[in-house]
Design an enzyme around this catalytic site. Structure first.
Site, short mmCIF file in Angstrom:
data_model
loop_
_atom_site.label_atom_id
_atom_site.label_comp_id
_atom_site.label_asym_id
_atom_site.label_seq_id
_atom_site.Cartn_x
_atom_site.Cartn_y
_atom_site.Cartn_z
N GLY A 192 0.99 -1.28 -0.01
CA GLY A 192 -0.08 -0.21 -0.13
C GLY A 192 0.84 1.33 0.16
O GLY A 192 2.17 1.30 -0.03
N SER B 116 -1.90 -9.02 1.23
CA SER B 116 -3.05 -9.86 1.16
C SER B 116 -2.78 -11.24 0.71
O SER B 116 -1.65 -11.44 -0.02
CB SER B 116 -4.08 -9.09 0.28
OG SER B 116 -3.82 -9.19 -1.03
N CYS C 143 -2.50 11.30 11.05
CA CYS C 143 -1.83 12.33 10.28
C CYS C 143 -2.12 13.72 10.50
O CYS C 143 -1.28 14.61 10.54
CB CYS C 143 -1.63 12.14 8.64
SG CYS C 143 -3.18 12.01 8.03
N HIS D 7 -0.41 18.38 4.90
CA HIS D 7 -1.75 18.88 5.39
C HIS D 7 -1.49 20.18 6.39
O HIS D 7 -0.68 20.25 7.02
CB HIS D 7 -2.16 18.08 6.59
CG HIS D 7 -2.77 16.51 6.20
ND1 HIS D 7 -2.85 16.37 4.68
CD2 HIS D 7 -3.18 15.46 6.75
CE1 HIS D 7 -3.46 15.09 4.75
NE2 HIS D 7 -3.66 14.34 6.11
#
Length: 344
Positions: A12, A36, A150, A242
């Site tokens: 990911g 997975s 985050c 952010h």
């Protein structure tokens, strides 16, 4: 000798960031990658749709991905970095701890559990010793530490710098990058030429995790800070970084100059991934900006600016790189703290 580590959820977005940080790390050696069942048995190059901004390290590309199961991870791995979705982490991570593995997790599950340390090393490194309570209560040979959300990581260090003035009320509005939702989290049709004024469960994370991070630990029990926090979270069309608008009311009078000095002087940690300057303070009211400032301190610094008086006490803006300081880098930093404190 380097500590042997593994990455859970290695294919990911955050897993790829972890590999970027861990492959050249002087204290850690990547020894296991999990994903997975559909990826298990493939080489990492075959399993991962690599999107990071550097090539897959050759030694990692040829590694075989295993299933995310304690029986599939070598027993000589000392530390696991987890970037699993919270729905998976909630089920899987405790099994690894029961099997004797130490886990530094970015997943949101369990962050507010009484016996799981939620840690930003520069802010509350002493909370790591909550692991002793955790092991006693859960009977684990392993252990689990979490880094916060985050967006929480972005503003809490600035609050910690101002804590001596008596934090009473904090309001924060976030402008969050699309990478925070993962590669498939927000479609281009949703976000281009747009802003989305809601991110599911995000506001609750800012409001609760901040109180735990700023809380106190007496060696046996953790007490939440009594600061009142209100949050509004928005998704905007930036890739990384952010940006947050923060309003702080303190018990003691606090001028913009005093706040700026407190942030500049707030100490970093003495860990490999810690930036030299934890909080970079700008005098220019137009800074910080995501595109210009997210990579300060190799993506591990917090930046702040626009510090001024307002009707609601003090107002300022702050910024952090959400997949570095806010995710993968935060987990690696906690891994370094685990090593420094003898938990590995």
């Amino acid at each position: 000798m380097a500590v042997r580590v593994g990455v859970l959820g290695a294919t990911g977005a955050v897993g790829q960031r972890l590999i970027q940080l861990l492959d050249p790390h002087p204290e850690f050696e990547i020894a296991a990658l999990t994903a997975s069942e559909s990826s298990a048995g493939k080489t990492y190059r075959q399993a991962a749709k690599w999107r990071a901004n550097s090539p897959i390290p050759d030694d990692v590309a040829s590694m075989t991905v295993s299933a995310t199961d304690p029986d599939e991870v070598p027993s000589d791995v000392d530390l696991l970095f987890s970037s699993l979705p919270s729905s998976v982490g909630e089920t899987v991570e405790p099994g690894f701890c029961e099997a004797g593995y130490v886990v530094s997790s970015n997943s949101s599950n369990g962050r507010m559990d009484d016996d799981i340390p939620l840690v930003i090393p520069e802010v509350n490194a002493d909370h790591i010793d909550l692991l002793e309570v955790q092991r006693d209560e859960r009977g684990w040979d392993g252990a689990m530490v979490k880094n916060p959300n985050c967006s929480t990581i972005t503003f809490v260090p600035t609050l910690a710098a101002l804590e001596e003035y008596g934090l009473e009320t904090v309001h924060v509005a976030t402008l969050q990058a699309v990478s925070g939702a993962g590669y498939d989290g927000v479609t281009s049709m949703e976000i281009i030429d747009n802003a989305i004024p809601h991110i599911g469960s995000e506001e609750d994370k800012l409001e609760t995790e901040s109180k735990k991070l700023l809380g106190s630990f007496d060696g046996a029990e953790l007490t939440l800070n009594d600061v009142e926090v209100g949050a509004s979270c928005n998704r905007i069309p930036t890739i990384d970084g952010h940006l947050e608008n923060v309003f702080v009311e303190t018990a003691e009078e606090l001028s913009p100059a005093e706040a700026a000095e407190a942030m500049r002087e707030y100490p970093s940690a003495d860990l490999h991934s810690s930036p030299d300057q934890l909080i970079e303070v700008f005098e220019d009211p137009e800074r910080p900006q995501p595109r210009l400032d997210r990579t300060l301190g190799n993506g591990m610094s917090i930046s702040a600016g626009g510090i001024r008086e307002s009707t609601f006490g003090l107002q300022y803006n702050c910024l952090a790189h959400n997949t570095m300081r806010g995710a993968a880098g935060a987990s690696v930093l906690n891994g370094e703290l685990l090593l420094e404190n003898g938990y590995l």
